[in-house]
Design a protein around this motif. Structure first.
Motif, PDB file in Angstrom:
ATOM      1  N   ALA A   1      -5.242  -4.964 -13.371  1.00 43.50           N
ATOM      2  CA  ALA A   1      -6.152  -5.638 -12.153  1.00 43.50           C
ATOM      3  C   ALA A   1      -7.330  -4.870 -11.983  1.00 43.50           C
ATOM      4  O   ALA A   1      -8.445  -5.362 -11.739  1.00 43.50           O
ATOM      5  CB  ALA A   1      -5.166  -5.353 -11.002  1.00 43.50           C
TER       6      ALA A   1
ATOM      7  N   CYS B   1     -11.216  -6.392  -3.568  1.00 48.80           N
ATOM      8  CA  CYS B   1     -10.590  -5.624  -2.789  1.00 48.80           C
ATOM      9  C   CYS B   1      -9.015  -5.630  -3.358  1.00 48.80           C
ATOM     10  O   CYS B   1      -8.207  -4.339  -3.343  1.00 48.80           O
ATOM     11  CB  CYS B   1     -10.466  -6.170  -1.218  1.00 48.80           C
ATOM     12  N   PRO B   2      -8.360  -6.799  -3.342  1.00 52.57           N
ATOM     13  CA  PRO B   2      -6.617  -6.859  -3.899  1.00 52.57           C
ATOM     14  C   PRO B   2      -6.331  -5.981  -5.018  1.00 52.57           C
ATOM     15  O   PRO B   2      -5.363  -5.514  -5.231  1.00 52.57           O
ATOM     16  CB  PRO B   2      -6.582  -8.572  -4.266  1.00 52.57           C
ATOM     17  N   PRO B   3      -7.293  -5.897  -6.224  1.00 54.36           N
ATOM     18  CA  PRO B   3      -6.990  -4.985  -7.248  1.00 54.36           C
ATOM     19  C   PRO B   3      -6.789  -3.677  -6.877  1.00 54.36           C
ATOM     20  O   PRO B   3      -6.050  -2.674  -7.270  1.00 54.36           O
ATOM     21  CB  PRO B   3      -8.039  -5.206  -8.135  1.00 54.36           C
TER      22      PRO B   3
ATOM     23  N   PRO C   1      -5.642  -1.994  -4.002  1.00 51.56           N
ATOM     24  CA  PRO C   1      -4.152  -1.696  -3.497  1.00 51.56           C
ATOM     25  C   PRO C   1      -3.092  -1.700  -4.511  1.00 51.56           C
ATOM     26  O   PRO C   1      -2.175  -0.873  -4.489  1.00 51.56           O
ATOM     27  CB  PRO C   1      -3.872  -2.692  -2.439  1.00 51.56           C
ATOM     28  N   LEU C   2      -3.289  -2.649  -5.538  1.00 57.55           N
ATOM     29  CA  LEU C   2      -2.225  -2.853  -6.688  1.00 57.55           C
ATOM     30  C   LEU C   2      -2.367  -1.534  -7.636  1.00 57.55           C
ATOM     31  O   LEU C   2      -1.173  -0.766  -7.965  1.00 57.55           O
ATOM     32  CB  LEU C   2      -2.837  -4.123  -7.449  1.00 57.55           C
TER      33      LEU C   2
ATOM     34  N   SER D   1      -1.744  -8.401  -1.874  1.00 58.63           N
ATOM     35  CA  SER D   1      -2.798  -8.362  -2.874  1.00 58.63           C
ATOM     36  C   SER D   1      -2.731  -9.831  -3.614  1.00 58.63           C
ATOM     37  O   SER D   1      -3.743 -10.456  -3.710  1.00 58.63           O
ATOM     38  CB  SER D   1      -2.717  -7.630  -3.983  1.00 58.63           C
TER      39      SER D   1
ATOM     40  N   MET E   1      -5.811 -12.529  -3.156  1.00 56.80           N
ATOM     41  CA  MET E   1      -6.334 -13.094  -4.650  1.00 56.80           C
ATOM     42  C   MET E   1      -6.037 -14.788  -4.411  1.00 56.80           C
ATOM     43  O   MET E   1      -7.056 -15.659  -4.906  1.00 56.80           O
ATOM     44  CB  MET E   1      -5.488 -12.862  -5.927  1.00 56.80           C
TER      45      MET E   1
ATOM     46  N   ALA F   1      -1.239  -9.134 -10.352  1.00 53.68           N
ATOM     47  CA  ALA F   1      -0.526  -9.155  -8.923  1.00 53.68           C
ATOM     48  C   ALA F   1       0.774 -10.031  -9.058  1.00 53.68           C
ATOM     49  O   ALA F   1       1.823  -9.479  -8.383  1.00 53.68           O
ATOM     50  CB  ALA F   1      -1.529 -10.127  -8.051  1.00 53.68           C
TER      51      ALA F   1
ATOM     52  N   VAL G   1       2.663  -4.464  -0.655  1.00 49.59           N
ATOM     53  CA  VAL G   1       1.439  -4.311  -1.260  1.00 49.59           C
ATOM     54  C   VAL G   1       0.999  -5.317  -2.108  1.00 49.59           C
ATOM     55  O   VAL G   1      -0.047  -5.939  -2.229  1.00 49.59           O
ATOM     56  CB  VAL G   1       1.152  -2.842  -1.602  1.00 49.59           C
TER      57      VAL G   1
END
Length: 176
Positions: free
Chosen positions: A24, A67-69, A71-72, A104, A108, A147, A100
């Protein structure tokens, strides 16, 4: 615990979670938003424009791209580092990972549906008049795949943790 013992004690699910986070993160440097044209004359104009005007990576796209990658990746790191601590696993570390990963994935998906919002209304109007389409790039597909993988593996880890907590203490070491 020495490094070789630590590496051996990490489960395949945890390694896959970290790999999904790294994938990610790596996808953020690939194209997330691309402009394409159906007419050859407009396509020629797009090829003459600076690359950053036609193709955007996640860092130059919207919040739903960069942003989403993050927290992954953080979830993958936390699970690999702290996954051996039994109290943390029982207290809900796999559940936290699942939440989480799902958040994410949701961000996405929102980014996918709000893809044209990266451009203002005037730009979208010009694009529509010229026959220019705003589309997803390879990075967006890889980020979404990462994700999804993280969600599935986190779900499997939650199930493994439940099965592990039902086993007697001696049998637990054989499950991992």
């Amino acid at each position: 615990m020495t490094l070789p013992n630590f590496v051996k004690s990490v489960t395949w699910r945890e390694w896959l979670g970290l790999a999904a986070g790294l994938l990610a993160l790596g996808s953020t440097f690939l194209p997330w938003t691309t402009l394409t044209a159906t007419r050859p004359d407009i396509e020629d104009i797009l090829t003459q424009l600076p690359h950053g005007d036609v193709v955007r990576d996640a860092w130059h796209s919207s919040f739903f791209a960069w942003c989403p990658p993050l927290p992954l990746l953080l979830a993958g790191l936390v699970v690999v580092v702290f996954g051996r601590i039994r109290n943390l696993r029982i207290s809900g570390l796999p559940h936290l990972w699942l939440v989480v990963a799902a958040a994410s994935l949701l961000l996405m998906a929102l980014g996918w549906f709000t893809l044209d919002w990266e451009f203002d209304a005037d730009q979208r109007g010009i694009f529509e008049a010229a026959g220019i389409a705003i589309g997803p790039g390879l990075g967006r597909f890889l980020g979404l795949f990462a994700a999804l993988v993280s969600c599935v593996v986190a779900f499997l880890d939650v199930r493994a943790m439940r099965a592990e907590s039902r086993q007697p203490r001696k049998a637990r070491s054989k499950i991992r």
